[in-house]
Design a protein around this motif. Structure first.
Motif, short mmCIF file in Angstrom:
data_model
loop_
_atom_site.label_atom_id
_atom_site.label_comp_id
_atom_site.label_asym_id
_atom_site.label_seq_id
_atom_site.Cartn_x
_atom_site.Cartn_y
_atom_site.Cartn_z
N VAL A 21 0.83 -1.21 0.00
CA VAL A 21 0.00 0.00 0.00
C VAL A 21 0.86 1.26 0.00
O VAL A 21 0.59 2.21 -0.74
CB VAL A 21 -0.95 -0.01 1.22
N LYS A 65 -6.97 -3.95 -0.95
CA LYS A 65 -6.54 -2.76 -0.23
C LYS A 65 -6.37 -1.56 -1.17
O LYS A 65 -6.56 -0.41 -0.76
CB LYS A 65 -5.22 -3.03 0.49
N GLN A 245 3.05 9.07 7.25
CA GLN A 245 1.99 8.72 8.18
C GLN A 245 0.67 9.38 7.79
O GLN A 245 -0.39 8.74 7.83
CB GLN A 245 2.39 9.14 9.60
N LEU A 248 -1.03 7.50 5.00
CA LEU A 248 -1.67 6.28 5.45
C LEU A 248 -2.93 6.56 6.26
O LEU A 248 -3.92 5.82 6.15
CB LEU A 248 -0.68 5.46 6.29
N VAL A 249 -2.91 7.63 7.06
CA VAL A 249 -4.11 8.00 7.82
C VAL A 249 -5.24 8.36 6.86
O VAL A 249 -6.39 7.93 7.04
CB VAL A 249 -3.79 9.16 8.77
N TYR A 251 -5.54 7.49 3.71
CA TYR A 251 -5.92 6.28 2.98
C TYR A 251 -6.82 5.40 3.84
O TYR A 251 -7.85 4.89 3.38
CB TYR A 251 -4.66 5.51 2.56
N ASP A 252 -6.44 5.23 5.10
CA ASP A 252 -7.22 4.39 6.01
C ASP A 252 -8.63 4.94 6.19
O ASP A 252 -9.61 4.18 6.19
CB ASP A 252 -6.51 4.31 7.36
N ARG A 253 -8.72 6.26 6.27
CA ARG A 253 -10.02 6.90 6.43
C ARG A 253 -10.85 6.73 5.15
O ARG A 253 -12.04 6.44 5.20
CB ARG A 253 -9.83 8.38 6.75
N GLN A 255 -10.65 4.44 2.84
CA GLN A 255 -11.07 3.06 2.57
C GLN A 255 -12.50 2.80 3.03
O GLN A 255 -13.26 2.10 2.36
CB GLN A 255 -10.15 2.07 3.28
#
Length: 266
Positions: A21, A65, A245, A248-249, A251-253, A255
């Motif tokens: 990712v 992902k 970071q 990724l934060v 991206y995580d949100r 998703q």
């Protein structure tokens, strides 16, 4: 612009190949409209050699992902991870990707082109809008590595429904021109140190993949960083922890919030 449209521009589509990712996010942030995966990178990152269908589960997990990525994703699925065309089609359909790359070899040996064509036909029958890039491994494996054999295989795959043809290992300009003149679908090759994108465009190439090169270069850079520090050097410049970071934060949100209908489609 659709994923198919990206293969019809003046300059070849440069497809960087990600192995996780974080690498895919970095390529997307760099402005690439489409990103591929690399079976070597995916397998190596999990401690397995490339090939032998070892990357099947990890590739599926990565493809899922990457659905939130703001770019088209083409997934390297080796030989489709099965000899059964229907199983290959089911696997390809489960990825949720814009495209797949399927090679016509198994266990380092070329397979019957009719068997590979059957896989392509099954995938296109199940997922008509999925961009199928049919890989011809004649030059990659050094087996039946002639223009005639390669063109014959490529044409049979296009007739079965392939949207593109990938010929890794072919880098001779004369060979490339013969291939692009003889194959009606967009021809894809690996990036090569002796040929620029502009030169490949002049030869009729429509897509250029980085393959496992970014993964291998990243490992080399990691070793240089560690050995440089060990030998008294200073830390090299790199993207900050905070920036990576934050990617990724976000991206995580995304998703969990992004509507699948808004994601790039073929």
């Amino acid at each position: 612009m659709t994923f198919t449209d990206l293969h019809q521009q003046d300059s070849p589509l440069l497809l960087p190949n990600a192995w996780d990712v974080a690498s895919a996010l970095a390529f997307a942030e760099a402005g690439f409209p489409a990103i591929g995966t690399t079976s070597f990178g995916v397998a190596a990152a999990s401690g397995s050699p490339d090939g032998g269908r070892a990357s099947k589960d990890a590739t599926l997990a990565l493809a899922h992902k990457l659905r939130a990525l703001p770019a088209y994703v083409s997934v390297d699925i080796e030989d489709g991870y099965s000899d059964d065309p229907e199983q290959v089609a089911a696997y390809a359909a489960s990825l949720g990707a814009a495209g797949v790359n399927i090679e016509d070899s198994s266990a380092e040996e070329l397979i019957d082109p009719a068997a590979h064509a059957a896989k392509i036909a099954a995938v296109k029958d199940r997922e008509p809008h999925l961009f199928v890039n049919a890989r011809v491994d004649t030059y990659w494996l050094g087996q039946r590595a002639t223009v005639e054999e390669t063109v014959e295989r490529a044409r049979s795959y296009v007739a079965a429904g392939a949207d593109g043809v990938f010929v890794p290992g072919a880098a001779d300009p004369v060979v490339l021109r013969q291939l692009t003149d003889a194959v009606t679908a967009p021809v894809n090759v690996l990036a090569h140190p002796t040929l620029t994108l502009a030169e490949l465009a002049d030869l009729g190439v429509r897509r250029v993949s980085t393959g496992s090169l970014p993964y291998r270069a990243a490992v080399d850079a990691a070793v240089r960083t560690a050995t440089g520090l060990r030998d008294g050097g200073s830390p090299p410049s790199a993207t900050s922890y905070a920036v990576m970071q934050d990617r990724l934060v976000r991206y995580d949100r995304e998703q969990g919030t992004r509507d699948p209908a808004e994601r790039p489609r073929p």
